[in-house]
Design a protein around this motif. Structure first.
Motif, mmCIF file in Angstrom:
data_model
loop_
_atom_site.group_PDB
_atom_site.id
_atom_site.type_symbol
_atom_site.label_atom_id
_atom_site.label_comp_id
_atom_site.label_asym_id
_atom_site.label_seq_id
_atom_site.Cartn_x
_atom_site.Cartn_y
_atom_site.Cartn_z
ATOM 1 N N ASP A 1 20.679 7.155 6.435
ATOM 2 C CA ASP A 1 19.686 8.339 6.534
ATOM 3 C C ASP A 1 18.607 7.630 5.791
ATOM 4 O O ASP A 1 17.191 8.282 5.822
ATOM 5 N N ALA A 2 18.635 6.279 5.340
ATOM 6 C CA ALA A 2 17.790 5.079 5.057
ATOM 7 C C ALA A 2 16.621 4.509 6.059
ATOM 8 O O ALA A 2 16.194 3.873 5.578
ATOM 9 N N THR A 3 17.134 5.277 7.223
ATOM 10 C CA THR A 3 16.240 4.396 8.252
ATOM 11 C C THR A 3 15.758 5.809 9.684
ATOM 12 O O THR A 3 16.209 7.152 9.295
ATOM 13 N N VAL A 4 14.958 5.393 10.162
ATOM 14 C CA VAL A 4 14.505 5.888 11.126
ATOM 15 C C VAL A 4 14.273 5.035 12.743
ATOM 16 O O VAL A 4 14.600 4.089 12.639
ATOM 17 N N GLU A 5 14.145 6.301 13.738
ATOM 18 C CA GLU A 5 13.993 5.492 14.664
ATOM 19 C C GLU A 5 12.234 5.032 14.971
ATOM 20 O O GLU A 5 11.028 5.590 14.638
ATOM 21 N N TYR A 6 11.596 3.564 14.948
ATOM 22 C CA TYR A 6 10.409 3.390 14.764
ATOM 23 C C TYR A 6 9.366 2.495 16.225
ATOM 24 O O TYR A 6 10.738 1.204 16.132
ATOM 25 N N HIS A 7 9.060 2.317 17.098
ATOM 26 C CA HIS A 7 9.072 2.235 18.180
ATOM 27 C C HIS A 7 10.171 1.443 18.937
ATOM 28 O O HIS A 7 10.161 0.423 19.875
ATOM 29 N N GLY A 8 11.064 2.792 19.224
ATOM 30 C CA GLY A 8 12.698 2.238 20.296
ATOM 31 C C GLY A 8 13.296 1.346 18.908
ATOM 32 O O GLY A 8 14.823 0.969 19.999
ATOM 33 N N PRO B 1 15.862 0.487 15.094
ATOM 34 C CA PRO B 1 15.831 1.265 13.724
ATOM 35 C C PRO B 1 14.514 0.122 12.768
ATOM 36 O O PRO B 1 15.017 -0.697 12.649
ATOM 37 N N ALA B 2 14.512 1.213 12.446
ATOM 38 C CA ALA B 2 13.313 0.702 10.735
ATOM 39 C C ALA B 2 14.026 0.682 9.312
ATOM 40 O O ALA B 2 14.284 2.308 9.649
ATOM 41 N N PHE B 3 13.475 0.536 8.674
ATOM 42 C CA PHE B 3 13.844 1.166 7.037
ATOM 43 C C PHE B 3 13.184 2.160 7.222
ATOM 44 O O PHE B 3 11.249 2.648 7.346
ATOM 45 N N ARG B 4 13.240 3.469 6.807
ATOM 46 C CA ARG B 4 12.049 4.708 6.607
ATOM 47 C C ARG B 4 11.147 5.082 5.818
ATOM 48 O O ARG B 4 10.059 5.675 6.010
ATOM 49 N N ASP B 5 11.482 4.510 4.421
ATOM 50 C CA ASP B 5 10.477 4.384 3.446
ATOM 51 C C ASP B 5 9.643 2.890 3.530
ATOM 52 O O ASP B 5 8.895 3.352 2.528
ATOM 53 N N LEU B 6 9.734 1.599 4.177
ATOM 54 C CA LEU B 6 8.843 0.914 4.242
ATOM 55 C C LEU B 6 8.479 -0.059 5.996
ATOM 56 O O LEU B 6 9.992 0.289 6.709
ATOM 57 N N ILE C 1 0.723 -1.338 0.459
ATOM 58 C CA ILE C 1 -0.135 0.069 0.119
ATOM 59 C C ILE C 1 1.021 1.232 0.006
ATOM 60 O O ILE C 1 1.617 1.817 1.056
ATOM 61 N N ASP C 2 0.938 2.271 -0.998
ATOM 62 C CA ASP C 2 1.016 3.366 -0.772
ATOM 63 C C ASP C 2 0.967 4.311 -0.338
ATOM 64 O O ASP C 2 -0.211 4.233 0.746
ATOM 65 N N ALA C 3 1.861 5.334 0.928
ATOM 66 C CA ALA C 3 1.358 6.266 1.671
ATOM 67 C C ALA C 3 2.332 7.433 1.969
ATOM 68 O O ALA C 3 3.538 7.099 1.310
ATOM 69 N N SER C 4 1.593 8.387 2.054
ATOM 70 C CA SER C 4 3.337 9.052 3.029
ATOM 71 C C SER C 4 3.255 9.319 3.932
ATOM 72 O O SER C 4 4.756 9.549 3.849
ATOM 73 N N ASP C 5 3.024 8.811 4.741
ATOM 74 C CA ASP C 5 4.058 8.323 6.496
ATOM 75 C C ASP C 5 3.860 6.372 6.477
ATOM 76 O O ASP C 5 2.265 6.504 7.263
ATOM 77 N N PRO C 6 4.483 5.742 5.513
ATOM 78 C CA PRO C 6 4.196 4.737 6.308
ATOM 79 C C PRO C 6 4.423 3.778 7.597
ATOM 80 O O PRO C 6 3.228 3.011 7.794
ATOM 81 N N HIS C 7 4.719 4.687 8.472
ATOM 82 C CA HIS C 7 4.732 4.589 10.058
ATOM 83 C C HIS C 7 4.047 4.979 10.734
ATOM 84 O O HIS C 7 3.138 3.665 11.299
ATOM 85 N N ALA C 8 3.552 5.342 10.391
ATOM 86 C CA ALA C 8 1.363 5.858 10.636
ATOM 87 C C ALA C 8 0.643 5.421 9.929
ATOM 88 O O ALA C 8 -0.526 4.565 10.720
ATOM 89 N N GLN C 9 0.885 4.115 8.882
ATOM 90 C CA GLN C 9 -0.242 3.312 8.582
ATOM 91 C C GLN C 9 -0.229 2.557 8.982
ATOM 92 O O GLN C 9 -0.737 1.792 8.840
ATOM 93 N N ALA C 10 1.425 2.028 9.578
ATOM 94 C CA ALA C 10 1.613 0.515 9.698
ATOM 95 C C ALA C 10 0.672 0.401 10.817
ATOM 96 O O ALA C 10 0.002 -0.237 11.694
#
Length: 159
Positions: free
Chosen positions: A58-65, A67-72, A19-28
């Motif tokens: 820079d291809a990563t973000v912190e997600y629920h404490g 590391p996660a992929f920034r765009d997936l 599913i395409d998303a503007s904010d994949p982490h919020a959608q997840a």
């Protein structure tokens, strides 16, 4: 008499819905809560890729404490198997990918959430509290359902 062996039955293909998303982490987060799914933890894979220099930081973000992929990011059914080395689900899963353009028009594919007649109203209320909105209630000879939109306006039905 033929010496050929009968063809083996084809092996079903593994799939995921992307599913395409503007904010994949919020959608997840929305869909994990909506479906009672689990957000995948790919942190072990990401840390290995970072250590090997195969993934830029820079291809990563912190997600629920972690590391996660920034765009997936994906969510999976909690009872389905997953690969412990990568955190990737091997069963029912939704993958959200960041895209630059906004959603336009009606979905060509959508999810139907099966709550049942007796639970439909309470599920609709729960989903609204998570950030979905009701688009309309449908009553047809084929059945009844509520058409809703998730936080990024992707339509789905609650039956």
């Amino acid at each position: 008499m033929s010496t050929q062996t009968p063809a083996e039955a084809p092996v079903p293909l593994h799939w995921k819905l992307v599913i395409d998303a503007s904010d994949p982490h919020a959608q997840a987060d929305f869909w994990a809560a909506a479906l009672h799914y689990t957000a995948e933890d790919n942190s072990a894979l990401i840390e290995r890729l970072l250590d090997q220099g195969a993934l830029p930081g820079d291809a990563t973000v912190e997600y629920h404490g972690r590391p996660a992929f920034r765009d997936l990011v994906a969510v999976r059914h909690p009872d389905d198997p997953y690969d412990p080395q990568t955190g990737t689900g091997l069963g029912r899963r939704l993958l959200f990918q960041r895209v630059p353009e906004p959603k336009r028009g009606k979905n060509r594919l959508h999810l139907d959430v099966h709550a049942g007649t007796e639970r439909r109203a309470s599920e609709v209320a729960r989903l609204e509290a998570l950030g979905a909105r009701v688009l309309r209630e449908v009553k047809e000879p084929a059945g009844e359902w509520v058409l809703m939109a998730d936080p990024e306006d992707n339509e789905f039905c609650v039956q």
